[in-house]
Design an enzyme around this catalytic site. Structure first.
Site, PDB file in Angstrom:
ATOM      1  CE  LYS A 178      -4.110   2.003   2.099  1.00  0.00           C
ATOM      2  NZ  LYS A 178      -3.688   3.394   1.859  1.00  0.00           N
ATOM      3  CG  PHE A 179       3.133   2.398  -3.377  1.00  0.00           C
ATOM      4  CD1 PHE A 179       4.445   2.800  -3.539  1.00  0.00           C
ATOM      5  CD2 PHE A 179       2.781   1.109  -3.756  1.00  0.00           C
ATOM      6  CE1 PHE A 179       5.392   1.938  -4.083  1.00  0.00           C
ATOM      7  CE2 PHE A 179       3.717   0.233  -4.296  1.00  0.00           C
ATOM      8  CZ  PHE A 179       5.023   0.655  -4.455  1.00  0.00           C
TER       9      PHE A 179
END
Length: 290
Positions: free
Chosen positions: A27-28
């Site tokens: 999850k950036f």
């Protein structure tokens, strides 16, 4: 497909889900962007539907290499000192075009793509299963020799590897994992995905604000247990985001929290993350916009 498109969302879960046909992605910690490659240009849309093409012009220019009628979903990311910097991404999205150009010169953006919504040959593919959309995404990026700054988010079905990512990538600014069912279609507005984050936060819906709409001082949020509470004073990037959000909203109506704090109630489609440790109190701490 009509602009702006409603994006699929993720619900926070406390532990990493395990099951058949689940796919895990880092999850950036960036800014949600939908990239529209039209016949003539590229447009970039935020989760709320705002056009931020001029703020992310370096990504728009990179997207010109893609075929017309392609629509991608992903995260606009800014790296500072080799680490994903959420504050830098927020600053970029809320800057004036002139300021955004200066920020891009100092820290160029990257686009972490995780889905394809429309394809020039297949049309609207949101009704396809995720595994089929993912294969199509990889195919089109390879066909057009795409590389940095536009790259697909890594994905795996290996739970052990996902746990390694969760622990090892934290130092690089990766905030956790997103988990998707392989058979799921793309349903805009629904929290069909799951997310596991390092930060102890919860999602809260924005229901109002204090101060003028052009310079809000705080937001009123509805917490998971249904209570309405005011946030602490907003920092400049969050205040700017809320101001953009309120531009298209009707004027607020006077309302009160359960603790008697007055705010202006508005009807907007927005969610923020708040520190879970502050939700027991009348004033909560907002960590970021969603």
């Amino acid at each position: 497909m009509d602009w702006p498109v409603s994006v699929a969302l993720a619900q926070a879960v406390p532990t990493l889900p395990v099951g058949s046909n689940l796919h895990y992605e880092p999850k950036f910690d960036g800014h949600r962007l939908v990239m529209w490659r039209t016949e003539e240009t590229v447009r970039l849309q935020t989760r709320s539907g705002r056009d931020v093409t001029r703020q992310w012009l370096d990504l728009a220019l990179a997207g010109m290499q893609l075929p017309a009628s392609l629509v991608l979903d992903g995260e606009g990311v800014v790296y500072v000192d080799g680490r994903v910097d959420f504050g830098a991404a927020q600053s970029r999205s809320n800057s004036s075009p002139a300021r955004a150009r200066l920020l891009a010169e100092a820290h160029p953006a990257a686009y972490a793509v995780f889905d394809v919504l429309q394809h020039p040959m297949h049309g609207d593919v949101r009704g396809w299963a995720w595994v089929r959309r993912r294969a199509l995404l990889e195919q089109v990026l390879e066909e057009y020799s795409m590389g940095p700054p536009i790259q697909a988010v890594p994905t795996t079905t290996d739970v052990a590897l996902a746990r390694v990512w969760y622990d090892a990538l934290r130092v690089q600014g990766i905030e956790g994992l997103v988990v998707k069912g392989g058979a799921t279609t793309y349903r805009g507005g629904s929290r069909q995905w799951m997310k596991v984050r390092h930060a102890e936060t919860v999602d809260a819906r924005v229901v109002g604000h204090t101060g003028p709409a052009s310079r809000p001082r705080a937001v009123a949020v509805q917490l998971p247990d249904g209570r309405i509470a005011l946030s602490q004073a907003l920092k400049a990037p969050l205040a700017a985001w809320v101001a953009h959000l309120l531009e298209g909203a009707s004027p607020g109506r006077q309302a009160w929290t359960g603790d008697g704090e007055r705010y202006l109630k508005v009807d907007v489609d927005a969610v923020v993350e708040v520190l879970s440790g502050t939700t027991r109190h009348s004033v909560v701490t907002v960590t970021r916009a969603k």
